[in-house]
Design a protein around this motif. Structure first.
Motif, PDB file in Angstrom:
ATOM      1  N   VAL A  44     -47.978 -11.702  -9.667  1.00  0.00           N
ATOM      2  CA  VAL A  44     -47.386 -11.165 -10.778  1.00  0.00           C
ATOM      3  C   VAL A  44     -48.518 -10.715 -11.765  1.00  0.00           C
ATOM      4  O   VAL A  44     -49.330 -11.428 -11.992  1.00  0.00           O
ATOM      5  CB  VAL A  44     -46.479 -12.078 -11.435  1.00  0.00           C
ATOM      6  CG1 VAL A  44     -45.857 -11.473 -12.800  1.00  0.00           C
ATOM      7  CG2 VAL A  44     -45.159 -12.690 -10.454  1.00  0.00           C
ATOM      8  N   ASN A  46     -49.773  -9.742 -15.216  1.00  0.00           N
ATOM      9  CA  ASN A  46     -49.403  -9.692 -16.712  1.00  0.00           C
ATOM     10  C   ASN A  46     -50.618  -9.011 -17.410  1.00  0.00           C
ATOM     11  O   ASN A  46     -51.601  -9.523 -17.703  1.00  0.00           O
ATOM     12  CB  ASN A  46     -49.317 -11.187 -17.098  1.00  0.00           C
ATOM     13  CG  ASN A  46     -48.952 -11.206 -18.548  1.00  0.00           C
ATOM     14  OD1 ASN A  46     -48.562 -10.297 -19.083  1.00  0.00           O
ATOM     15  ND2 ASN A  46     -48.725 -12.411 -19.111  1.00  0.00           N
ATOM     16  N   ALA A  53     -41.899 -17.156 -18.596  1.00  0.00           N
ATOM     17  CA  ALA A  53     -40.646 -16.687 -18.030  1.00  0.00           C
ATOM     18  C   ALA A  53     -40.353 -17.523 -16.785  1.00  0.00           C
ATOM     19  O   ALA A  53     -41.075 -18.200 -16.306  1.00  0.00           O
ATOM     20  CB  ALA A  53     -41.150 -15.360 -17.864  1.00  0.00           C
ATOM     21  N   LEU A  55     -39.581 -16.878 -12.758  1.00  0.00           N
ATOM     22  CA  LEU A  55     -39.809 -16.183 -11.552  1.00  0.00           C
ATOM     23  C   LEU A  55     -38.504 -16.725 -10.530  1.00  0.00           C
ATOM     24  O   LEU A  55     -38.364 -17.869 -10.302  1.00  0.00           O
ATOM     25  CB  LEU A  55     -40.972 -16.480 -11.120  1.00  0.00           C
ATOM     26  CG  LEU A  55     -41.468 -15.702  -9.709  1.00  0.00           C
ATOM     27  CD1 LEU A  55     -41.411 -14.366  -9.896  1.00  0.00           C
ATOM     28  CD2 LEU A  55     -42.663 -16.089  -9.443  1.00  0.00           C
ATOM     29  N   LEU A 103     -37.847 -11.330 -12.874  1.00  0.00           N
ATOM     30  CA  LEU A 103     -38.457 -12.123 -13.935  1.00  0.00           C
ATOM     31  C   LEU A 103     -37.660 -12.012 -15.070  1.00  0.00           C
ATOM     32  O   LEU A 103     -36.856 -10.927 -15.379  1.00  0.00           O
ATOM     33  CB  LEU A 103     -39.817 -11.345 -14.503  1.00  0.00           C
ATOM     34  CG  LEU A 103     -41.117 -11.650 -13.597  1.00  0.00           C
ATOM     35  CD1 LEU A 103     -42.302 -10.893 -14.118  1.00  0.00           C
ATOM     36  CD2 LEU A 103     -41.346 -13.116 -13.675  1.00  0.00           C
ATOM     37  N   LYS A 105     -36.611 -13.546 -18.819  1.00  0.00           N
ATOM     38  CA  LYS A 105     -36.874 -14.319 -20.301  1.00  0.00           C
ATOM     39  C   LYS A 105     -35.812 -14.648 -20.878  1.00  0.00           C
ATOM     40  O   LYS A 105     -34.870 -13.777 -21.283  1.00  0.00           O
ATOM     41  CB  LYS A 105     -37.702 -13.158 -21.247  1.00  0.00           C
ATOM     42  CG  LYS A 105     -39.207 -12.869 -20.811  1.00  0.00           C
ATOM     43  CD  LYS A 105     -39.848 -12.006 -21.719  1.00  0.00           C
ATOM     44  CE  LYS A 105     -41.221 -11.850 -21.471  1.00  0.00           C
ATOM     45  NZ  LYS A 105     -41.864 -10.519 -22.686  1.00  0.00           N
ATOM     46  N   ARG A 109     -32.922 -10.583 -17.732  1.00  0.00           N
ATOM     47  CA  ARG A 109     -33.779  -9.969 -16.540  1.00  0.00           C
ATOM     48  C   ARG A 109     -34.516  -8.748 -16.943  1.00  0.00           C
ATOM     49  O   ARG A 109     -34.113  -7.828 -17.441  1.00  0.00           O
ATOM     50  CB  ARG A 109     -32.758  -9.649 -15.540  1.00  0.00           C
ATOM     51  CG  ARG A 109     -33.573  -9.142 -14.052  1.00  0.00           C
ATOM     52  CD  ARG A 109     -32.911  -8.810 -13.102  1.00  0.00           C
ATOM     53  NE  ARG A 109     -32.028  -9.640 -12.758  1.00  0.00           N
ATOM     54  CZ  ARG A 109     -30.742  -9.611 -12.004  1.00  0.00           C
ATOM     55  NH1 ARG A 109     -30.534  -8.325 -11.551  1.00  0.00           N
ATOM     56  NH2 ARG A 109     -29.947 -10.472 -11.634  1.00  0.00           N
TER      57      ARG A 109
END
Length: 119
Positions: A44, A46, A53, A55, A103, A105, A109
């Protein structure tokens, strides 16, 4: 016929400048996904500051008559800036698989990707 306002070129130029300045800026997303030594390896990426978050990885075996769910993994993680690597142990027989990568938060989604792999 209506006349073009004198400010139209400036508005267009402003939009082009904004696009040029933001080109290449992307949010968090999935990198390479591989299978080795009895585990899925998921990257992932970032590009921004650390964040928390969830996964989720769902593995489906695909065949000539559809697909069958093999396993679902859910991990709450802190994603550091840069490339984050996660390993999910799962025994996969030789064949083709679809991976649904998400992902989240909170309840939202933010990223969803489907990847095909061959084992």
């Amino acid at each position: 016929m209506a006349a073009i306002p004198r400010t139209a070129p400036f508005i267009g130029l402003s939009c082009l400048c904004i696009l040029a300045l933001t080109a290449g800026c992307t949010g968090i997303g999935f990198g390479e996904v591989t299978y080795a030594d009895g585990a899925l390896q998921v990257e992932v990426d970032n590009p921004s500051e650390p964040m928390e978050a969830t996964l989720q990885v769902t593995v489906f075996e695909t065949g000539s008559f559809g697909q069958r769910e093999v396993e679902t993994f859910v991990k709450a993680e802190k994603f550091q800036e840069g490339t984050n690597r996660f390993s999910f142990p799962v025994a996969l027989e030789p064949g083709t698989y679809k991976l649904y990568l998400y992902l989240l938060k909170g309840d939202e989604r933010t990223v969803a990707v489907i990847r095909d792999i061959r084992v």
